[in-house]
Scaffold this motif. Structure first.
Motif: not given
Length: 75
Positions: A12-17, A20-23
């Motif tokens: 789930h690397g891209f989902k997490l990154v 976090l960028i969206g946040l």
């Protein structure tokens, strides 16, 4: 515990990154406003383009010319 993080980022690397960028963008938008956030994002993209061209050992002007070069192969 190390296996947990490895499994999490490998699946789930891209989902997490991206989450976090969206946040981060959301926090910037709420705290400093739309236009300042847009300015920061624009400067970030310009910095990424300059860094990309320097990594490729290519002059910045040559990189810009390559980006906007006409592609005649479509004809």
């Amino acid at each position: 515990m190390n296996d947990f993080w490895h499994h999490l980022f490998s699946r789930h690397g891209f989902k997490l990154v991206c989450g976090l960028i969206g946040l981060l963008i959301g926090i910037l938008f709420v705290s400093i406003g739309f236009w300042r956030t847009l300015l920061i994002l624009t400067l970030l993209v310009v910095g990424l383009i300059i860094g990309y061209s320097l990594d490729r050992r290519q002059s910045f002007l040559a990189f810009i010319q390559q980006m906007f070069k006409k592609d005649d192969s479509d004809r």
